[in-house]
Design a protein around this motif. Structure first.
Motif, PDB file in Angstrom:
ATOM      1  N   PRO A  37       0.773  -1.032  -0.249  1.00 54.04           N
ATOM      2  CA  PRO A  37      -0.157  -0.098   0.486  1.00 54.04           C
ATOM      3  C   PRO A  37       0.913   1.388   0.075  1.00 54.04           C
ATOM      4  O   PRO A  37       1.611   1.071   0.540  1.00 54.04           O
ATOM      5  CB  PRO A  37      -1.340   0.395   1.437  1.00 54.04           C
ATOM      6  CG  PRO A  37      -0.650  -1.908   1.684  1.00 54.04           C
ATOM      7  CD  PRO A  37       0.211  -1.958   1.493  1.00 54.04           C
ATOM      8  N   GLY A  38       0.331   1.958  -0.728  1.00 48.71           N
ATOM      9  CA  GLY A  38       1.696   3.049  -0.638  1.00 48.71           C
ATOM     10  C   GLY A  38       0.851   4.067   0.270  1.00 48.71           C
ATOM     11  O   GLY A  38       2.743   4.983   0.327  1.00 48.71           O
ATOM     12  N   PRO A  39       0.386   3.956   1.328  1.00 49.43           N
ATOM     13  CA  PRO A  39       0.645   5.359   2.736  1.00 49.43           C
ATOM     14  C   PRO A  39       1.328   4.213   3.124  1.00 49.43           C
ATOM     15  O   PRO A  39       2.124   4.840   4.057  1.00 49.43           O
ATOM     16  CB  PRO A  39      -0.907   5.099   3.106  1.00 49.43           C
ATOM     17  CG  PRO A  39      -2.126   5.255   2.191  1.00 49.43           C
ATOM     18  CD  PRO A  39      -0.840   4.195   1.109  1.00 49.43           C
ATOM     19  N   GLU A  40       1.435   2.658   3.091  1.00 53.32           N
ATOM     20  CA  GLU A  40       2.639   2.863   3.891  1.00 53.32           C
ATOM     21  C   GLU A  40       3.606   3.178   4.007  1.00 53.32           C
ATOM     22  O   GLU A  40       5.140   3.161   4.181  1.00 53.32           O
ATOM     23  CB  GLU A  40       2.438   1.278   4.533  1.00 53.32           C
ATOM     24  CG  GLU A  40       0.597   0.626   4.829  1.00 53.32           C
ATOM     25  CD  GLU A  40       0.777  -0.875   5.089  1.00 53.32           C
ATOM     26  OE1 GLU A  40       1.481  -1.425   4.435  1.00 53.32           O
ATOM     27  OE2 GLU A  40      -0.543  -1.242   5.592  1.00 53.32           O
ATOM     28  N   ALA A  41       3.987   2.098   2.065  1.00 53.42           N
ATOM     29  CA  ALA A  41       5.263   3.095   1.605  1.00 53.42           C
ATOM     30  C   ALA A  41       5.830   4.147   2.220  1.00 53.42           C
ATOM     31  O   ALA A  41       7.011   5.016   2.352  1.00 53.42           O
ATOM     32  CB  ALA A  41       4.881   2.715   0.339  1.00 53.42           C
ATOM     33  N   PHE A  42       4.722   5.319   2.282  1.00 58.20           N
ATOM     34  CA  PHE A  42       5.523   7.134   2.163  1.00 58.20           C
ATOM     35  C   PHE A  42       5.196   6.844   3.685  1.00 58.20           C
ATOM     36  O   PHE A  42       6.413   7.551   3.779  1.00 58.20           O
ATOM     37  CB  PHE A  42       3.880   7.848   2.109  1.00 58.20           C
ATOM     38  CG  PHE A  42       4.127   8.835   2.216  1.00 58.20           C
ATOM     39  CD1 PHE A  42       4.727  10.244   1.693  1.00 58.20           C
ATOM     40  CD2 PHE A  42       3.926   9.500   3.860  1.00 58.20           C
ATOM     41  CE1 PHE A  42       5.044  11.495   1.919  1.00 58.20           C
ATOM     42  CE2 PHE A  42       3.982  10.836   4.018  1.00 58.20           C
ATOM     43  CZ  PHE A  42       4.680  11.709   2.932  1.00 58.20           C
ATOM     44  N   GLN A  43       5.221   6.209   4.621  1.00 57.51           N
ATOM     45  CA  GLN A  43       5.342   6.176   6.094  1.00 57.51           C
ATOM     46  C   GLN A  43       6.901   5.988   6.454  1.00 57.51           C
ATOM     47  O   GLN A  43       7.606   6.779   6.935  1.00 57.51           O
ATOM     48  CB  GLN A  43       4.711   5.714   7.012  1.00 57.51           C
ATOM     49  CG  GLN A  43       4.863   5.861   8.288  1.00 57.51           C
ATOM     50  CD  GLN A  43       4.033   4.579   9.011  1.00 57.51           C
ATOM     51  OE1 GLN A  43       3.136   3.534   8.876  1.00 57.51           O
ATOM     52  NE2 GLN A  43       3.430   4.576  11.056  1.00 57.51           N
ATOM     53  N   LEU A  44       6.711   4.830   5.657  1.00 51.92           N
ATOM     54  CA  LEU A  44       8.869   4.038   5.530  1.00 51.92           C
ATOM     55  C   LEU A  44       9.564   5.547   5.056  1.00 51.92           C
ATOM     56  O   LEU A  44      10.921   5.708   5.496  1.00 51.92           O
ATOM     57  CB  LEU A  44       9.107   3.250   4.729  1.00 51.92           C
ATOM     58  CG  LEU A  44       8.796   1.094   5.006  1.00 51.92           C
ATOM     59  CD1 LEU A  44       8.867   0.919   4.003  1.00 51.92           C
ATOM     60  CD2 LEU A  44       9.616   1.626   6.051  1.00 51.92           C
ATOM     61  N   TYR A  45       8.885   5.879   4.093  1.00 49.08           N
ATOM     62  CA  TYR A  45       9.518   7.241   2.823  1.00 49.08           C
ATOM     63  C   TYR A  45       9.449   8.435   4.660  1.00 49.08           C
ATOM     64  O   TYR A  45      11.203   9.360   4.505  1.00 49.08           O
ATOM     65  CB  TYR A  45       9.482   7.783   2.205  1.00 49.08           C
ATOM     66  CG  TYR A  45       9.367   9.167   2.057  1.00 49.08           C
ATOM     67  CD1 TYR A  45      10.780   9.189   1.136  1.00 49.08           C
ATOM     68  CD2 TYR A  45       9.063  10.820   1.607  1.00 49.08           C
ATOM     69  CE1 TYR A  45      11.358  10.242   0.656  1.00 49.08           C
ATOM     70  CE2 TYR A  45       8.861  11.849   1.781  1.00 49.08           C
ATOM     71  CZ  TYR A  45      10.336  11.725   0.353  1.00 49.08           C
ATOM     72  OH  TYR A  45      10.470  12.677   0.491  1.00 49.08           O
ATOM     73  N   ASP A  46       8.856   8.875   4.550  1.00 43.26           N
ATOM     74  CA  ASP A  46       8.678  10.332   5.807  1.00 43.26           C
ATOM     75  C   ASP A  46       9.235   9.688   6.944  1.00 43.26           C
ATOM     76  O   ASP A  46      10.452  10.641   7.653  1.00 43.26           O
ATOM     77  CB  ASP A  46       6.962  10.190   5.895  1.00 43.26           C
ATOM     78  CG  ASP A  46       6.968  11.751   6.488  1.00 43.26           C
ATOM     79  OD1 ASP A  46       7.784  12.954   5.696  1.00 43.26           O
ATOM     80  OD2 ASP A  46       5.619  11.615   7.964  1.00 43.26           O
TER      81      ASP A  46
END
Length: 878
Positions: free
Chosen positions: A383-392
């Motif tokens: 999922p995109g939101p989980e990938a973004f949390q990893l990034y952020d």
């Protein structure tokens, strides 16, 4: 023309025209909580444009270091986006206006810089005929090269306050730099028409209703990007190819063994590292430190983003602190403070790099779990939101997340990632505005000061005064009077009350007259020369123009002064014991305690804490005189007076001198001698961020109360262990030794019991379809013990499946383990425990060899144990 030559030429040009050359202000705005960073050349002059303060010079020119982060993702991708940049500017505070600003700008770009007139274009606000006439009739710009643009681009305003039209100078870089559209012109987003200078004409005041009125004293605020103009003069494609950034990029390229200009991804990485490293080097030099919020979060994000781009080029070792060293070497001639703070800057960056290495490892673990969960659930997309949390949160680059996922046959929901990214940007945009001239409340106060006069503070020398009420404010509105029971803001012509500032809390006070009593509980100084007293009317009626008596709480003032003078002693003592790199990073001075933040790279040892406390108390007992006096800023610096990062000082400053021990610029209230501090006791020392420590301490009455409380604790401990306070240490040492002996004996007994339980459990192994399965209830006290027991049983069985269950506190703990040989036959501990846990109302999962789960229904443990055999049998591959 080099960047340094351009900087000097600009400043000298305006100095020759009566402007005072002022040094760049700190990237951390002084006394301005509305913004995180100095993001434009005008930020240090906001009070002058609003009228909240009076300038010492009517004309000024600066090269201001600036930091902006809204377009951080564009850095390196375009020719001109930066987080850190230098802004050249000239300013007029009620002196000259368009009639001089416009011709001077044209003279500088054409005569001094030699830019071809035929390639220069001008934009003006759509109905600013005054600017048009000056450009066209006086300067001689052809009408066809003057473009009228709308309010969205050529009118500067933010809410209530001073505002006005803009006029910009563009240079046509040629068709080859354009977008190819037949409509390409000034204002197009492509790179053909490059804006190099923005002239803002501060001529209106916008009120709450959106009405505009002409200002009596008009102002000029201009901004020219140093990097942009350098790129034009040096005839290079982008700002990054100028000498201001190229040297840093070339150094980085040699460091990580790559070559600039050979590969787009490598070029992007080198540009991002150069830009971000300049930003963090200057920001840390100005007192910012990495943390998880505010400015610290920006610094942390920039460092981690730069390190990530280094990793993408294959650099696994710490390197950014070396790039920062190159930044210091290049920029310290123009910004000497970088050289002074070099060791501090490099250590902070290195510590953050090391910490990020640990964070990346943690992020990898989380990504592996996300991939495993996706596989178990039959999904092919993370999922995109989980990938973004990893990034952020963990600083994981999207490219790295994609690479690892692709190795496992998965992809990333890019749309979801981008949506989460945009949501965060929107939150950041709405959370604050980059620059703000003035608030509605400040407008009201400014009008009060202009119409009714300012407040004269007399509190350094007296704690009582006779005063006149010049204004009353209730719920943001001026009122004529206020009565008993109401809270009101009071402005007087004279006050002995100290307003909260510089980390020192405000005084408490009483305002009185016949039949009137008002208790003041907060005093502030929202604009220059106006002090606001917030209070509650206890008795009587308070009216505008009343004559009153003001009495400061003597006890609160004395205790606060004790703690404030002690912070000066502490600051100097920290430098003496820990080293000159120590600098104050913030403080809180209250009557009951003091809090002192300072730069240091590790926890202060107990031995050093003892030395620091002893040195402070030694100076207190020496009864050194504490003197306060005013002098010029340059004279104070020559005397060696310490100044704080981020503080704004005028030409006249107040110096606090403590004997020959300490001398600092300070506007707070102090004692007359160190002996008045009484006693100084350190309470705690802790970390509040990377490279930032905090000490809390008490003095005077607070120190006596602290010592009394410690004595009471000692007496209570002595009573509990049945000895005297003098013998309590020996008694506690004996009890600790006895306790350790008992604990050792207990561990031996537990080991024997565990071995007995393991032997007992092994006798319950059953064979199903040719494999050994042990499913049983165990007596482990927690999940860790249960996992250890399962691991031991698996080892003893050599080949088999283990599932153990235990009930603790109304909850169920489950652990499953599978030997390697059976994993090859399809048995999976995570899948097994997921099904079994459903029986006890829970869930879980994990790796093929070991997994754990929880449940809510202990009454069904035996049912779950029984199900283990059928689930395990169904997994076996023939």
């Amino acid at each position: 023309m080099t960047g340094n030559e351009l900087r000097e030429k600009f400043l000298q040009f305006f100095a020759d025209r009566g402007h005072q050359i002022l040094p760049s202000a700190s990237l951390i705005p002084a006394n301005d909580p509305s913004i995180l960073w100095t993001a434009a050349g005008m930020v240090p002059f906001k009070p002058f444009f609003t009228g909240a303060a009076k300038p010492e010079y009517k004309r000024a020119t600066t090269c201001q270091k600036c930091l902006r982060t809204p377009d951080i993702e564009e850095v390196g991708k375009t020719a001109r986006h930066h987080t850190f940049f230098e802004m050249l500017g000239n300013f007029s505070f009620g002196d000259y206006f368009k009639e001089k600003a416009i011709p001077w700008a044209w003279e500088f770009v054409t005569r001094e810089l030699g830019l071809p007139k035929e390639k220069l274009w001008i934009s003006i606000y759509e109905n600013d005929d005054e600017a048009y006439d000056i450009w066209h009739k006086e300067v001689g710009i052809p009408a066809e090269r003057i473009v009228r643009l709308g309010k969205d681009t050529n009118f500067w305003e933010i809410g209530v306050g001073p505002c006005g039209p803009c006029s910009e100078i563009y240079i046509d870089l040629g068709e080859h730099r354009g977008c190819g559209s037949p409509d390409c012109a000034v204002g197009c987003d492509c790179d053909r028409y490059l804006e190099i200078w923005n002239l803002v004409f501060i001529q209106f005041f916008r009120d709450e209703e959106g009405n505009y009125t002409q200002l009596k004293n008009k102002g000029i605020d201009t901004g020219m990007g140093l990097e942009r103009v350098a790129s034009v003069l040096q005839k290079v494609k982008s700002n990054f190819d100028t000498d201001l950034l190229r040297e840093i990029m070339d150094f980085t390229a040699r460091l990580v063994q790559v070559e600039y200009g050979k590969d787009e991804k490598t070029d992007l990485a080198l540009k991002v590292i150069a830009d971000h490293c300049r930003a963090v080097t200057f920001a840390i030099g100005d007192g910012a430190l990495p943390s998880n919020e505010g400015r610290g979060y920006v610094i942390r994000r920039l460092i981690r983003r730069a390190v990530r781009f280094g990793r993408l080029m294959g650099e696994e070792e710490t390197f950014l602190h070396k790039v920062a060293d190159a930044v210091v070497r290049q920029m310290s001639d123009s910004y000497p403070e970088l050289k002074d703070k070099k060791d501090h800057i490099l250590k902070v960056i290195l510590n953050e790099e090391k910490r990020f290495g640990e964070t990346l490892a943690h992020g990898t673990e989380i990504l592996n779990r996300l991939i495993e969960d996706a596989k178990q659930e039959g999904r092919t997309i993370v999922p995109g939101p989980e990938a973004f949390q990893l990034y952020d949160t963990y600083g994981f680059p999207l490219e790295l997340t994609q690479e690892i996922a692709e190795e496992q046959g998965l992809s990333i929901d890019i749309d979801g990632f981008n949506k989460a990214m945009e949501n965060q940007r929107e939150r950041a945009r709405s959370a604050r505005q980059e620059t703000e001239y003035i608030s509605e409340a400040a407008v009201l106060l400014k009008n009060i000061r202009e119409e009714r006069g300012q407040t004269n503070f007399v509190g350094y020398n007296q704690l009582e005064a006779e005063a006149k009420i010049i204004a009353l404010i209730k719920d943001g509105q001026l009122v004529e009077s206020a009565q008993a029971g109401e809270d009101v803001e009071i402005i007087m012509d004279i006050t002995p009350c100290y307003a909260e500032s510089g980390g020192q809390v405000s005084d408490y006070a009483k305002i009185s007259s016949p039949n009137l009593e008002v208790m003041i509980y907060e005093v502030t100084k929202p604009i220059e020369n106006l002090i606001v007293h917030k209070g509650k009317i206890e008795n009587g009626l308070l009216k505008q123009n009343d004559s009153v008596r003001v009495e400061v709480s003597k006890k609160r003032r004395l205790n606060t002064a004790r703690n404030h003078s002690a912070t000066h002693l502490l600051h100097k003592s920290l430098k003496e014991i820990l080293g000159e790199h120590v600098n104050q990073a913030g403080s809180l001075v209250e009557p009951d305690r003091l809090r002192f933040d300072f730069t240091h790279y590790s926890a202060v040892s107990h031995e050093d804490m003892v030395k620091i406390e002893r040195l402070v108390n030694k100076v207190i007992l020496a009864n050194l005189p504490i003197e306060t006096f005013e002098t010029g800023l340059s004279e104070a610096r020559e005397m060696g007076a310490a100044a704080l990062f981020g503080e704004k000082y005028g030409e006249r400053v107040r110096v606090v001198k403590i004997g020959d021990f300490s001398m600092e610029l300070c506007g707070g209230t102090h004692l007359h001698s160190t002996a008045e501090v009484g006693l100084f006791k350190l309470i705690s020392e802790s970390s509040v961020g990377s490279g930032l420590r905090r000490i809390e301490a008490v003095t005077g009455d607070g120190a006596l109360k602290y010592v009394e409380a410690k004595e009471q604790q000692l007496a209570q401990i002595a009573q509990l262990v049945k000895t005297t306070p003098q013998e309590v240490v020996r008694r506690v040492e004996a009890l600790v030794k006895s306790l350790k002996d008992i604990e050792h004996e207990t561990e031996n007994l537990r080991a024997k019991l565990a071995k007995f339980e393991v032997d007992n459990l092994l006798s319950q192994v059953k064979e199903v379809n040719g494999i050994n399965i042990l499913a049983a209830k165990a007596s482990a006290p927690d999940m860790d013990s249960l996992r250890g027991m399962a691991d031991l049983l698996r080892e003893q069985m050599k080949s088999g499946v283990v599932l153990l269950a235990t009930a603790n506190g109304g909850k169920v703990n489950l652990v499953a383990a599978v030997t390697k040989d059976l994993m090859a036959r399809g048995l999976h501990a995570g899948k097994l425990i997921k099904e079994v846990a459903q029986v006890v109302g829970g869930g879980g999962g994990g790796r093929p060899d070991m997994a754990q789960a929880g449940g809510k229904d202990p009454s069904r443990i035996q049912e779950a144990i029984a199900k283990t055999y059928s689930v395990a049998a169904s997994q076996i591959l023939n």
